[in-house]
Write an enzyme that holds these catalytic residues in place. Structure first.
Site, PDB file in Angstrom:
ATOM      1  N   ARG A 104       0.844  -1.187   0.000  1.00 49.15           N
ATOM      2  CA  ARG A 104       0.000   0.000   0.000  1.00 49.15           C
ATOM      3  C   ARG A 104       0.879   1.236   0.000  1.00 49.15           C
ATOM      4  O   ARG A 104       1.744   1.387   0.847  1.00 49.15           O
ATOM      5  CB  ARG A 104      -0.812  -0.027   1.301  1.00 49.15           C
ATOM      6  CG  ARG A 104      -2.214   0.372   1.188  1.00 49.15           C
ATOM      7  CD  ARG A 104      -2.973   0.096   2.456  1.00 49.15           C
ATOM      8  NE  ARG A 104      -2.468   0.760   3.636  1.00 49.15           N
ATOM      9  CZ  ARG A 104      -3.234   1.319   4.559  1.00 49.15           C
ATOM     10  NH1 ARG A 104      -4.547   1.317   4.405  1.00 49.15           N
ATOM     11  NH2 ARG A 104      -2.737   1.875   5.620  1.00 49.15           N
ATOM     12  N   THR A 108      -0.916   7.647  -0.889  1.00 46.74           N
ATOM     13  CA  THR A 108      -2.224   7.530  -1.564  1.00 46.74           C
ATOM     14  C   THR A 108      -3.062   6.385  -0.991  1.00 46.74           C
ATOM     15  O   THR A 108      -4.263   6.335  -1.199  1.00 46.74           O
ATOM     16  CB  THR A 108      -2.039   7.254  -3.060  1.00 46.74           C
ATOM     17  OG1 THR A 108      -1.417   5.951  -3.192  1.00 46.74           O
ATOM     18  CG2 THR A 108      -1.157   8.300  -3.724  1.00 46.74           C
ATOM     19  N   ASP A 200       0.742  -1.925  12.271  1.00 44.26           N
ATOM     20  CA  ASP A 200       1.129  -2.460  10.965  1.00 44.26           C
ATOM     21  C   ASP A 200       1.395  -3.960  11.097  1.00 44.26           C
ATOM     22  O   ASP A 200       2.384  -4.372  11.716  1.00 44.26           O
ATOM     23  CB  ASP A 200       2.384  -1.735  10.460  1.00 44.26           C
ATOM     24  CG  ASP A 200       2.708  -2.130   9.027  1.00 44.26           C
ATOM     25  OD1 ASP A 200       2.853  -3.350   8.767  1.00 44.26           O
ATOM     26  OD2 ASP A 200       2.799  -1.253   8.162  1.00 44.26           O
ATOM     27  N   ASP A 203       4.830  -5.341   9.682  1.00 49.61           N
ATOM     28  CA  ASP A 203       5.977  -4.967  10.525  1.00 49.61           C
ATOM     29  C   ASP A 203       5.977  -5.745  11.834  1.00 49.61           C
ATOM     30  O   ASP A 203       7.036  -6.138  12.328  1.00 49.61           O
ATOM     31  CB  ASP A 203       5.953  -3.463  10.820  1.00 49.61           C
ATOM     32  CG  ASP A 203       6.434  -2.648   9.624  1.00 49.61           C
ATOM     33  OD1 ASP A 203       7.149  -3.208   8.778  1.00 49.61           O
ATOM     34  OD2 ASP A 203       6.077  -1.457   9.551  1.00 49.61           O
TER      35      ASP A 203
HETATM   36  C1  PRP Z   1      -1.322  -4.181   4.728  1.00 48.76           C
HETATM   37  C2  PRP Z   1      -2.226  -5.366   4.972  1.00 48.76           C
HETATM   38  C3  PRP Z   1      -3.089  -5.375   3.748  1.00 48.76           C
HETATM   39  C4  PRP Z   1      -3.243  -3.903   3.438  1.00 48.76           C
HETATM   40  C5  PRP Z   1      -4.592  -3.449   3.907  1.00 48.76           C
HETATM   41  O1  PRP Z   1      -0.295  -4.507   3.873  1.00 48.76           O
HETATM   42  O2  PRP Z   1      -1.533  -6.551   5.189  1.00 48.76           O
HETATM   43  O3  PRP Z   1      -2.523  -6.052   2.646  1.00 48.76           O
HETATM   44  O4  PRP Z   1      -2.215  -3.220   4.173  1.00 48.76           O
HETATM   45  O5  PRP Z   1      -4.820  -2.151   3.559  1.00 48.76           O
HETATM   46  P1  PRP Z   1      -5.949  -1.733   2.502  1.00 48.76           P
HETATM   47  O6  PRP Z   1      -7.166  -2.501   2.853  1.00 48.76           O
HETATM   48  O7  PRP Z   1      -6.105  -0.247   2.738  1.00 48.76           O
HETATM   49  O8  PRP Z   1      -5.433  -2.031   1.123  1.00 48.76           O
HETATM   50  P2  PRP Z   1       0.875  -3.487   3.489  1.00 48.76           P
HETATM   51  O9  PRP Z   1       0.514  -2.763   2.226  1.00 48.76           O
HETATM   52  O10 PRP Z   1       1.216  -2.638   4.672  1.00 48.76           O
HETATM   53  O11 PRP Z   1       2.055  -4.445   3.091  1.00 48.76           O
HETATM   54  P3  PRP Z   1       2.879  -5.494   3.968  1.00 48.76           P
HETATM   55  O12 PRP Z   1       1.959  -6.649   4.268  1.00 48.76           O
HETATM   56  O13 PRP Z   1       3.989  -5.875   3.060  1.00 48.76           O
HETATM   57  O14 PRP Z   1       3.345  -4.809   5.219  1.00 48.76           O
HETATM   58  N1  URA Z   2      -2.380  -2.243   7.166  1.00 48.45           N
HETATM   59  C1  URA Z   2      -2.002  -2.607   8.423  1.00 48.45           C
HETATM   60  O1  URA Z   2      -1.071  -3.414   8.585  1.00 48.45           O
HETATM   61  N2  URA Z   2      -2.665  -2.084   9.455  1.00 48.45           N
HETATM   62  C2  URA Z   2      -3.683  -1.200   9.309  1.00 48.45           C
HETATM   63  O2  URA Z   2      -4.265  -0.759  10.313  1.00 48.45           O
HETATM   64  C3  URA Z   2      -4.060  -0.838   7.999  1.00 48.45           C
HETATM   65  C4  URA Z   2      -3.390  -1.378   6.946  1.00 48.45           C
END
Ligand code: PRP
Ligand code: URA
Length: 209
Positions: A104, A108, A200, A203
């Site tokens: 994400r 944006t 997150d 993380d």
């Molecule tokens: C997080 C989570 C989802 C997304 C949700 O991933 O694991 O995939 O955000 O957000 P959304 O519903 O607004 O799209 P992230 O993009 O942080 O990637 P990561 O799993 O690599 O940390």
């Molecule tokens: N992705 C995450 O990991 N946590 C949130 O709260 C939203 C998006």
């Protein structure tokens, strides 16, 4: 019939509360995500079709139910969805595993795809799509778009925590999929993080912050 199922099992609720706790460290966080993946998988696979097969016990032969037909694929949304995979595979060890890489954009909040590798004949499989977080819904919608473009029709999306905004967006974009939610939280904040949420997920699973 597609459905939205919000989990109400006390074990799932308890483990999600532990996940939210900011003092829960990486090792416990990772273990909890896997355990919740298994408990939610148990609920999500409740409607797997069975067929009667002849089984000979030491006493007698009889017709007994076995999982039938369509094979499963587990396709986590990277990174955080990876944390749920082993929990689901504990239930269905023969399932194939694919990967969809999405991140994400921090400004944006739009999802960007960076990787995809899916099992052969994915269109003939029931696809379980785990991702711990459903925030705006953008990542889940894009992942389901992608899986559908490959011909899949039987899709089960599983998340540990959802925001109402993301759940509504996913239902609207894909009214024909099943959605399993561990906890439906209150709202998104200005940074599109779920409130109260757990921070997150990626993380915290991988210890990257
Ligand atoms: C997080 C989570 C989802 C997304 C949700 O991933 O694991 O995939 O955000 O957000 P959304 O519903 O607004 O799209 P992230 O993009 O942080 O990637 P990561 O799993 O690599 O940390
Ligand atoms: N992705 C995450 O990991 N946590 C949130 O709260 C939203 C998006």
């Amino acid at each position: 019939m597609s459905k939205v199922v919000i989990m109400d099992h006390p074990l799932i609720k308890h483990k999600i509360s532990l996940l939210r706790d900011e003092t829960t460290g990486t090792k416990d966080f990772r273990a909890l995500v896997e355990e919740i993946g298994m408990l939610m998988g148990y609920e999500a696979l409740r409607d797997l079709p069975t067929e009667l097969v002849a089984v000979k016990s030491p006493v007698a032969e009889s017709m007994q139910p076995m999982i039938r037909g369509k094979k499963l694929a587990v396709v986590p949304i990277l990174r955080a969805g990876l944390g749920m995979v082993n929990g689901i595979l504990a239930l269905v060890p023969n399932a194939k595993v694919g990967h969809i890489g999405l991140y994400r954009d921090e400004v944006t909040h739009e999802p960007h795809e960076y990787y995809c590798k899916l099992p052969e004949n994915i269109d003939q499989r029931i696809v379980v799509l785990p991702d711990p977080m459903l925030a705006t819904g953008g990542s889940a919608i894009q992942a389901v778009d992608f899986i559908k473009a490959k011909g899949c029709r039987n899709i089960k999306f599983m998340c540990i925590i959802a925001a109402p905004e993301g759940l509504n967006a996913l239902k609207e974009a894909h009214p024909d999929i099943d959605i399993y939610v561990g906890s439906l939280d209150d709202h998104l904040n200005e940074a599109a993080y779920i409130v109260p949420g757990l921070g997150d997920a990626g993380d915290r699973i991988f210890g990257t912050k």
